[in-house]
Design an enzyme around this catalytic site. Sequence first.
Site, PDB file in Angstrom:
ATOM      1  N   LYS A 119       0.731  -1.146   0.086  1.00 34.04           N
ATOM      2  CA  LYS A 119      -0.093   0.046   0.166  1.00 34.04           C
ATOM      3  C   LYS A 119       0.992   1.228  -0.249  1.00 34.04           C
ATOM      4  O   LYS A 119       0.465   2.433  -0.557  1.00 34.04           O
ATOM      5  CB  LYS A 119      -1.058  -0.004   1.151  1.00 34.04           C
ATOM      6  CG  LYS A 119      -2.113  -1.129   1.163  1.00 34.04           C
ATOM      7  CD  LYS A 119      -3.311  -0.564   1.565  1.00 34.04           C
ATOM      8  CE  LYS A 119      -4.333  -1.728   1.076  1.00 34.04           C
ATOM      9  NZ  LYS A 119      -5.594  -1.684   1.590  1.00 34.04           N
ATOM     10  N   LYS A 201      -3.185 -10.892  -6.745  1.00 34.46           N
ATOM     11  CA  LYS A 201      -4.451 -10.915  -6.049  1.00 34.46           C
ATOM     12  C   LYS A 201      -5.860 -10.328  -6.853  1.00 34.46           C
ATOM     13  O   LYS A 201      -5.228  -8.987  -7.166  1.00 34.46           O
ATOM     14  CB  LYS A 201      -4.152 -10.514  -4.746  1.00 34.46           C
ATOM     15  CG  LYS A 201      -5.240 -10.713  -3.969  1.00 34.46           C
ATOM     16  CD  LYS A 201      -5.090  -9.922  -2.464  1.00 34.46           C
ATOM     17  CE  LYS A 201      -5.598  -8.682  -2.383  1.00 34.46           C
ATOM     18  NZ  LYS A 201      -6.094  -8.117  -1.242  1.00 34.46           N
ATOM     19  N   LYS A 204     -10.208  -4.946  -5.267  1.00 37.39           N
ATOM     20  CA  LYS A 204     -11.012  -4.089  -5.497  1.00 37.39           C
ATOM     21  C   LYS A 204     -10.650  -2.818  -6.149  1.00 37.39           C
ATOM     22  O   LYS A 204     -11.316  -1.781  -6.423  1.00 37.39           O
ATOM     23  CB  LYS A 204     -12.224  -4.151  -4.431  1.00 37.39           C
ATOM     24  CG  LYS A 204     -11.815  -3.614  -2.998  1.00 37.39           C
ATOM     25  CD  LYS A 204     -12.852  -3.431  -2.129  1.00 37.39           C
ATOM     26  CE  LYS A 204     -12.870  -4.181  -0.772  1.00 37.39           C
ATOM     27  NZ  LYS A 204     -12.360  -3.916   0.590  1.00 37.39           N
TER      28      LYS A 204
HETATM   29  P1  ATP Z   1      -8.202  -3.521  -0.773  1.00 36.98           P
HETATM   30  O1  ATP Z   1      -8.272  -4.054  -2.164  1.00 36.98           O
HETATM   31  O2  ATP Z   1      -9.026  -2.134  -0.791  1.00 36.98           O
HETATM   32  O3  ATP Z   1      -6.916  -3.363  -0.054  1.00 36.98           O
HETATM   33  P2  ATP Z   1      -9.232  -5.812   0.287  1.00 36.98           P
HETATM   34  O4  ATP Z   1     -10.327  -6.571  -0.522  1.00 36.98           O
HETATM   35  O5  ATP Z   1      -7.900  -6.716   0.259  1.00 36.98           O
HETATM   36  O6  ATP Z   1      -9.023  -4.478  -0.138  1.00 36.98           O
HETATM   37  P3  ATP Z   1     -10.934  -6.053   2.604  1.00 36.98           P
HETATM   38  O7  ATP Z   1     -12.240  -5.598   1.939  1.00 36.98           O
HETATM   39  O8  ATP Z   1     -10.807  -5.703   3.959  1.00 36.98           O
HETATM   40  O9  ATP Z   1      -9.620  -6.089   1.728  1.00 36.98           O
HETATM   41  O10 ATP Z   1     -11.149  -7.572   2.602  1.00 36.98           O
HETATM   42  C1  ATP Z   1     -12.249  -8.394   3.146  1.00 36.98           C
HETATM   43  C2  ATP Z   1     -11.857  -9.869   3.136  1.00 36.98           C
HETATM   44  O11 ATP Z   1     -11.666 -10.392   1.610  1.00 36.98           O
HETATM   45  C3  ATP Z   1     -10.466 -10.056   3.677  1.00 36.98           C
HETATM   46  O12 ATP Z   1     -10.850 -11.413   4.767  1.00 36.98           O
HETATM   47  C4  ATP Z   1      -9.679 -10.480   2.697  1.00 36.98           C
HETATM   48  O13 ATP Z   1      -8.506 -11.430   3.294  1.00 36.98           O
HETATM   49  C5  ATP Z   1     -10.476 -11.235   1.617  1.00 36.98           C
HETATM   50  N1  ATP Z   1      -9.870 -11.061   0.207  1.00 36.98           N
HETATM   51  C6  ATP Z   1      -9.484  -9.854  -0.276  1.00 36.98           C
HETATM   52  N2  ATP Z   1      -9.183 -10.079  -1.502  1.00 36.98           N
HETATM   53  C7  ATP Z   1      -9.091 -11.406  -1.722  1.00 36.98           C
HETATM   54  C8  ATP Z   1      -8.901 -12.228  -2.901  1.00 36.98           C
HETATM   55  N3  ATP Z   1      -8.417 -11.933  -3.954  1.00 36.98           N
HETATM   56  N4  ATP Z   1      -8.999 -13.664  -2.585  1.00 36.98           N
HETATM   57  C9  ATP Z   1      -9.598 -14.065  -1.534  1.00 36.98           C
HETATM   58  N5  ATP Z   1      -9.849 -13.391  -0.284  1.00 36.98           N
HETATM   59  C10 ATP Z   1      -9.684 -11.810  -0.459  1.00 36.98           C
END
Ligand code: ATP
Length: 338
Positions: A119, A201, A204
């Site tokens: 980040k 990964k 969003k």
């Molecule tokens: P950002 O992309 O804004 O950093 P994020 O999607 O990584 O956000 P959160 O919204 O807090 O972060 O994630 C919510 C949950 O989704 C967490 O438990 C995270 O581990 C899971 N998660 C996020 N991306 C993935 C992915 N690509 N595959 C599986 N699990 C995911």
Amino acid sequence: MENNNEVKRKILFSGVQPSGNLTLGNYIGALRNFKLLEDQYDCLYSIVDLHAITVRQDPTELRKRCLQLMSLFLALGLDPEKSLIYFQSHVSQHCELAWILNCFTYMGELQRMTQFKDKAAKHADNINAGLFDYPVLMAADILLYQADMVPVGQDQKQHLELTRDIAIRFNKIYGDTFTVPEGYIPKVGGRVMSLQDPTRKMSKSDPEDTFVAVLDDPNVIRKKLRRAVTDSDNSVFYDPENKPGVSNLMGILSALTGDSMEAISAQYDGKGYGVFKDAVADAVIAELEPIQQRYQKILGDKAYLGEVMTRSAERASRMAMRTMSKVHRKVGLAAYKL
Ligand code: ATP
Ligand code: LTN
């Protein structure tokens, strides 16, 4: 929850940031398990808005997204009678405990966190102290409720390890204070990859065509999956290293249908990627469509949302107070009443 007549159930905590459109990765990695685990645990599901502001957010957008995420939690079928669904910022003890835990966390530990490094690189103009301290607030979220179980995606494993280390360290100094939590990370679907670059990964905060959003229209879902990057050898078998695109789609299909990789391979190998991708789209749409329909109804019901969030925050706060008074006592902070 808080039913003293029954055997005390284990506690589950998880948080999701209102930082953008939730993706299929969020859903398969974490959200789906929220519902699956609801019957086995006393659950707290928090919209971690204080985590979201470690990256600059537009205030109007953020407020809107918070309510949308709350509606989505309810649309998953979570039962607010059983589970607490609330905003992190409504329970002030999250920050209070984070401060105390800061004094038990080393700079070196935080410097090693890969999410911070990622980040910081992504937001080089805003490497703020909150971004650095993010994992400590996450540890506070979990330890505040003496959570036993934390369902998250693979990317949060390192933060969870740190949470455990902080809890163990604190317990060693002051005697048993915090429950040391376990992670619940799905074996299949713990790390859903980007549709356009399957070595990264699904996230969003990346461009639209790299992810399926939980609220995407079925036509859009199909289009995005049809355009997902694969390879040119037209064979469906699981090999994440050499066939990351196909393997990612197989992982999605397997997570949603429960079919093994071998079964998927046997069914779709040799039929062409078009047929295979359509099958993935069918499974994703079948899973998300009912959630989308419930979501629209719930989002329109502000009175219901308000009631759930306030009642949940009040109950969470009562649980949090118990841990905080224990922590104050252990650390040696003066009692409020002598
Ligand atoms: P950002 O992309 O804004 O950093 P994020 O999607 O990584 O956000 P959160 O919204 O807090 O972060 O994630 C919510 C949950 O989704 C967490 O438990 C995270 O581990 C899971 N998660 C996020 N991306 C993935 C992915 N690509 N595959 C599986 N699990 C995911
Ligand atoms: N850091 C997580 C979100 C999060 C969380 C938590 C998850 C904040 N607090 C507590 C589980 C438990 C993320 O970025 N995905």
